[in-house]
Design an enzyme around this catalytic site. Structure first.
Site, PDB file in Angstrom:
ATOM      1  N   LYS A 198      -1.161   6.423  -8.193  1.00  0.00           N
ATOM      2  CA  LYS A 198      -1.449   5.386  -9.168  1.00  0.00           C
ATOM      3  C   LYS A 198      -2.329   4.337  -8.502  1.00  0.00           C
ATOM      4  CE  LYS A 198       0.783   1.698 -11.839  1.00  0.00           C
ATOM      5  NZ  LYS A 198       2.059   1.029 -12.167  1.00  0.00           N
ATOM      6  N   SER A 205      -7.340   0.837  -4.230  1.00  0.00           N
ATOM      7  CA  SER A 205      -7.801   1.560  -3.036  1.00  0.00           C
ATOM      8  C   SER A 205      -6.793   1.504  -1.891  1.00  0.00           C
ATOM      9  CB  SER A 205      -9.159   1.020  -2.565  1.00  0.00           C
ATOM     10  OG  SER A 205     -10.127   1.138  -3.589  1.00  0.00           O
ATOM     11  N   ARG A 206      -5.531   1.254  -2.217  1.00  0.00           N
ATOM     12  CA  ARG A 206      -4.460   1.179  -1.221  1.00  0.00           C
ATOM     13  C   ARG A 206      -4.658   0.034  -0.227  1.00  0.00           C
ATOM     14  NH1 ARG A 206      -2.605   3.781  -4.707  1.00  0.00           N
ATOM     15  NH2 ARG A 206      -1.394   5.690  -4.546  1.00  0.00           N
ATOM     16  N   LEU A 207      -5.499  -0.931  -0.585  1.00  0.00           N
ATOM     17  CA  LEU A 207      -5.679  -2.113   0.260  1.00  0.00           C
ATOM     18  C   LEU A 207      -4.737  -3.209  -0.241  1.00  0.00           C
ATOM     19  CD1 LEU A 207      -9.570  -2.085   0.655  1.00  0.00           C
ATOM     20  CD2 LEU A 207      -7.827  -1.170   2.198  1.00  0.00           C
TER      21      LEU A 207
END
Length: 211
Positions: free
Chosen positions: A9, A189-191
């Site tokens: 997600k 972006s998983r940041l």
């Protein structure tokens, strides 16, 4: 298995910046907790409790927060349960809230102590009658033959105490006194945003952690 590996997600609801966060982690938690309640999170008061036994094996379970203030985070349970026994042997624990709908996680670490008898008595008296009887009827974490054992015990204690069961001596509150907090906000972006607060000489130090 391949289908599971593809589950993902993109988190894009919000952000967590140093300038917009509270300097005091308790105030930050209060803000997020209120937003979780208003945001129709299924059970905003549900938290994972992690303890470690004398065998050094960690264990987790879901408990419900029943209060928080400058003294710490409070929940109630059977002191003879596995978690109660593990906390008696090792008073350090961790808590985690996962508010999926808000893409947020809060982690709290610290030392645990029992709340005083008066506080436990007051909360116990506020519980529904069946829950008060249940605290007597369930030998929490012990092996029982079947559900009939619980039903029978509840009936026996209900007949014994009627409408005024006293608080069981083995049941009461715990309070985790935090020395570390982490607030996690999912980002694209998983940041992700991760702000940690750690206690240093009586002062809370806020730091950003890499996701």
């Amino acid at each position: 298995m391949n289908d599971i590996a593809q589950l993902r997600k993109s988190y894009e609801r919000a952000e967590l910046s140093e300038s917009a966060s509270q300097a005091d982690p308790l105030a930050q938690f209060g803000q997020w907790f209120d937003e979780a309640r208003r945001g129709e999170v299924a059970e905003p008061n549900a938290m994972t409790l992690a303890t470690v036994g004398s065998d050094l094996r960690p264990s987790t379970r879901i408990v419900l927060i029943k209060g928080f203030d400058a003294r710490g985070i409070v929940w109630y349970t059977n002191y003879d349960s596995r978690k109660g026994q593990e906390l008696a042997g090792n008073p350090f624990a961790a808590l985690q809230f996962h508010w999926v709908e808000l893409e947020r996680v809060v982690r709290i670490e610290g030392r645990v102590q029992k709340v005083d008898d008066a506080e436990s008595d007051a909360y116990y008296a506020s519980r529904p009658l069946d829950s008060r009887i249940g605290a007597w009827a369930s030998p929490q974490s012990q092996v029982i033959r079947d559900r009939a054992v619980l039903v029978s015990a509840a009936a026996q204690y209900g007949a014994r105490f009627l409408l005024k069961p006293p608080r069981p001596p083995h049941w009461g509150g715990f309070r985790l006194v935090p020395d570390r907090w982490e607030f996690w906000q999912g980002r694209k972006s998983r940041l992700h945003d991760r702000l940690r607060y750690r206690l240093d000489g009586g002062t809370w130090v806020r730091e950003r952690l890499a996701p």
